[in-house]
Design a protein around this motif. Structure first.
Motif, PDB file in Angstrom:
ATOM      1  N   UNK A   4      62.586   4.862  30.608  1.00 24.45           N
ATOM      2  CA  UNK A   4      63.532   3.957  31.260  1.00 24.45           C
ATOM      3  C   UNK A   4      63.964   4.497  32.615  1.00 24.45           C
ATOM      4  N   UNK A   5      64.158   5.786  32.734  1.00 26.51           N
ATOM      5  CA  UNK A   5      64.612   6.347  34.009  1.00 26.51           C
ATOM      6  C   UNK A   5      63.625   6.022  35.136  1.00 26.51           C
ATOM      7  N   UNK A   6      62.323   6.027  34.852  1.00 27.37           N
ATOM      8  CA  UNK A   6      61.336   5.646  35.876  1.00 27.37           C
ATOM      9  C   UNK A   6      61.481   4.163  36.204  1.00 27.37           C
ATOM     10  N   UNK A   7      61.685   3.338  35.185  1.00 25.84           N
ATOM     11  CA  UNK A   7      61.875   1.905  35.427  1.00 25.84           C
ATOM     12  C   UNK A   7      63.072   1.661  36.332  1.00 25.84           C
ATOM     13  N   UNK A   8      64.160   2.379  36.088  1.00 26.55           N
ATOM     14  CA  UNK A   8      65.354   2.190  36.911  1.00 26.55           C
ATOM     15  C   UNK A   8      65.122   2.655  38.343  1.00 26.55           C
ATOM     16  N   UNK A  32      63.209  -0.122  39.853  1.00 25.58           N
ATOM     17  CA  UNK A  32      64.117  -1.240  40.114  1.00 25.58           C
ATOM     18  C   UNK A  32      64.927  -0.982  41.388  1.00 25.58           C
ATOM     19  N   UNK A  33      65.311   0.237  41.600  1.00 29.19           N
ATOM     20  CA  UNK A  33      66.078   0.605  42.789  1.00 29.19           C
ATOM     21  C   UNK A  33      65.276   0.371  44.074  1.00 29.19           C
ATOM     22  N   UNK A  34      63.987   0.706  44.051  1.00 29.74           N
ATOM     23  CA  UNK A  34      63.175   0.551  45.255  1.00 29.74           C
ATOM     24  C   UNK A  34      62.548  -0.837  45.378  1.00 29.74           C
ATOM     25  N   UNK A  35      62.668  -1.652  44.333  1.00 31.29           N
ATOM     26  CA  UNK A  35      62.178  -3.041  44.359  1.00 31.29           C
ATOM     27  C   UNK A  35      63.288  -3.986  43.911  1.00 31.29           C
ATOM     28  N   UNK A  55      64.531  -6.811  44.890  1.00 23.19           N
ATOM     29  CA  UNK A  55      64.313  -8.252  44.857  1.00 23.19           C
ATOM     30  C   UNK A  55      63.300  -8.689  43.825  1.00 23.19           C
ATOM     31  N   UNK A  56      62.625  -7.730  43.232  1.00 19.84           N
ATOM     32  CA  UNK A  56      61.546  -8.022  42.288  1.00 19.84           C
ATOM     33  C   UNK A  56      61.932  -7.635  40.862  1.00 19.84           C
ATOM     34  N   UNK A  57      62.555  -6.491  40.697  1.00 15.97           N
ATOM     35  CA  UNK A  57      62.851  -5.959  39.362  1.00 15.97           C
ATOM     36  C   UNK A  57      64.090  -6.617  38.757  1.00 15.97           C
ATOM     37  N   UNK A  58      64.015  -6.887  37.459  1.00 13.41           N
ATOM     38  CA  UNK A  58      65.112  -7.482  36.698  1.00 13.41           C
ATOM     39  C   UNK A  58      65.299  -6.639  35.428  1.00 13.41           C
ATOM     40  N   UNK A  59      65.985  -5.482  35.534  1.00 11.43           N
ATOM     41  CA  UNK A  59      66.147  -4.584  34.387  1.00 11.43           C
ATOM     42  C   UNK A  59      67.329  -5.000  33.510  1.00 11.43           C
ATOM     43  N   UNK A  60      67.154  -4.891  32.179  1.00 13.73           N
ATOM     44  CA  UNK A  60      68.213  -5.253  31.246  1.00 13.73           C
ATOM     45  C   UNK A  60      68.181  -4.325  30.031  1.00 13.73           C
ATOM     46  N   UNK A  61      69.374  -3.997  29.560  1.00 10.70           N
ATOM     47  CA  UNK A  61      69.537  -3.249  28.319  1.00 10.70           C
ATOM     48  C   UNK A  61      69.570  -4.262  27.179  1.00 10.70           C
ATOM     49  N   UNK A  62      68.877  -3.967  26.107  1.00  8.26           N
ATOM     50  CA  UNK A  62      68.899  -4.817  24.917  1.00  8.26           C
ATOM     51  C   UNK A  62      69.928  -4.204  23.976  1.00  8.26           C
ATOM     52  N   UNK A  63      70.936  -4.976  23.628  1.00 10.25           N
ATOM     53  CA  UNK A  63      71.979  -4.490  22.727  1.00 10.25           C
ATOM     54  C   UNK A  63      72.109  -5.435  21.543  1.00 10.25           C
ATOM     55  N   UNK A  64      72.510  -4.862  20.430  1.00  6.83           N
ATOM     56  CA  UNK A  64      72.830  -5.639  19.234  1.00  6.83           C
ATOM     57  C   UNK A  64      74.231  -5.211  18.837  1.00  6.83           C
ATOM     58  N   UNK A  65      75.192  -6.104  19.025  1.00  5.89           N
ATOM     59  CA  UNK A  65      76.587  -5.703  18.880  1.00  5.89           C
ATOM     60  C   UNK A  65      76.907  -4.724  19.987  1.00  5.89           C
ATOM     61  N   UNK A  66      77.390  -3.547  19.619  1.00  2.00           N
ATOM     62  CA  UNK A  66      77.665  -2.498  20.604  1.00  2.00           C
ATOM     63  C   UNK A  66      76.522  -1.504  20.731  1.00  2.00           C
ATOM     64  N   UNK A  67      75.458  -1.699  19.962  1.00  2.00           N
ATOM     65  CA  UNK A  67      74.405  -0.688  19.898  1.00  2.00           C
ATOM     66  C   UNK A  67      73.237  -0.981  20.836  1.00  2.00           C
ATOM     67  N   UNK A  68      72.917  -0.057  21.746  1.00  3.05           N
ATOM     68  CA  UNK A  68      71.722  -0.195  22.581  1.00  3.05           C
ATOM     69  C   UNK A  68      70.476   0.000  21.714  1.00  3.05           C
ATOM     70  N   UNK A 111      67.150  -1.166  23.051  1.00  2.00           N
ATOM     71  CA  UNK A 111      65.948  -1.185  23.859  1.00  2.00           C
ATOM     72  C   UNK A 111      66.239  -1.513  25.307  1.00  2.00           C
ATOM     73  N   UNK A 112      65.159  -1.608  26.057  1.00  2.00           N
ATOM     74  CA  UNK A 112      65.213  -1.870  27.488  1.00  2.00           C
ATOM     75  C   UNK A 112      64.044  -2.782  27.831  1.00  2.00           C
ATOM     76  N   UNK A 113      64.298  -3.748  28.683  1.00  2.00           N
ATOM     77  CA  UNK A 113      63.224  -4.601  29.191  1.00  2.00           C
ATOM     78  C   UNK A 113      63.434  -4.773  30.688  1.00  2.00           C
ATOM     79  N   UNK A 114      62.325  -4.815  31.408  1.00  2.00           N
ATOM     80  CA  UNK A 114      62.412  -5.093  32.841  1.00  2.00           C
ATOM     81  C   UNK A 114      61.338  -6.117  33.177  1.00  2.00           C
TER      82      UNK A 114
END
Length: 158
Positions: A37-41, A44-47, A49-62, A64-67
C-alpha cells in the motif's frame, strides 16, 4: 478512525486513515503479486489526477485497500482517444481474505466508474503461481490480448 456503518465501504485516505492503510498486508505467498500500500500511496501522490486510493473498512476495521486509475490515455502515441479507467491495485489483508471484501471493492470501483460515465473497466495482473486472473475472470473481466509491461490486460464492459 471512528465510524458507525457496520457494512463494508470505501473511505478516502486521509491523515486519520493513512496508518491503517499502510498496515494492510497480503499473505506472504502473495507479496510478489501486488505492491504494498505504501507504494500505491506514493504513486497516488505523484499521479493525483489519475489515482483514486481508498481504504476498505468494515465497521471500524480496516480490511483492505483499493486504488483505481481514472481516465488515462492508454497509448497516446497510437490512439489519444483510447481513454481507460479501472483497478490499479487491490490489497486485501491476509486476515480478511475469502470474506468477499475483494469482490466488494471491485464492485465499488465499478460503481464509481459508471457514475463518472465509463463504459468499460480495466485491470492488469501478474501471472504465475497465485495469479488473481481467476478472481477477475469470475467477476466478468476478459483478457484483451494486450500487455501492460509484462502484465495481461483484462476488460469488463459496464
Amino acid at each position: 478512525m471512528s465510524t458507525t456503518s457496520p457494512s463494508p465501504r470505501l473511505i478516502p485516505i486521509t491523515a486519520d486513515t493513512i496508518d491503517a492503510a499502510c498496515a494492510i498486508s497480503v499473505r506472504p505467498d502473495q507479496q510478489h503479486l501486488v505492491s504494498p500500500v505504501v507504494k500505491s500511496l506514493a504513486e497516488a501522490y505523484v499521479h493525483p489526477g489519475v489515482a483514486w486510493p481508498r481504504l476498505i473498512v468494515d465497521g471500524d476495521e480496516p480490511v483492505g485497500f483499493v486504488m483505481a486509475f481514472l481516465d488515462i490515455a492508454w497509448n497516446p502515441s497510437k490512439d489519444p482517444t483510447d481513454i481507460r479507467s479501472g483497478i490499479w491495485r487491490l490489497n486485501i489483508s491476509a486476515d480478511h481474505q475469502g470474506k468477499g471484501y475483494g469482490r466488494f471493492a471491485v464492485q465499488a470501483v465499478i460503481d464509481e466508474l459508471r457514475r463518472r460515465g465509463a463504459t468499460r473497466a480495466y485491470v492488469t495482473y501478474d501471472t504465475g503461481p497465485g495469479t488473481p486472473a481467476p478472481f477477475y475472470a469470475g467477476l466478468g473481466f476478459h483478457p484483451t490480448g494486450e500487455l501492460s509491461g509484462d502484465q495481461p490486460v483484462a476488460e469488463l464492459t459496464l
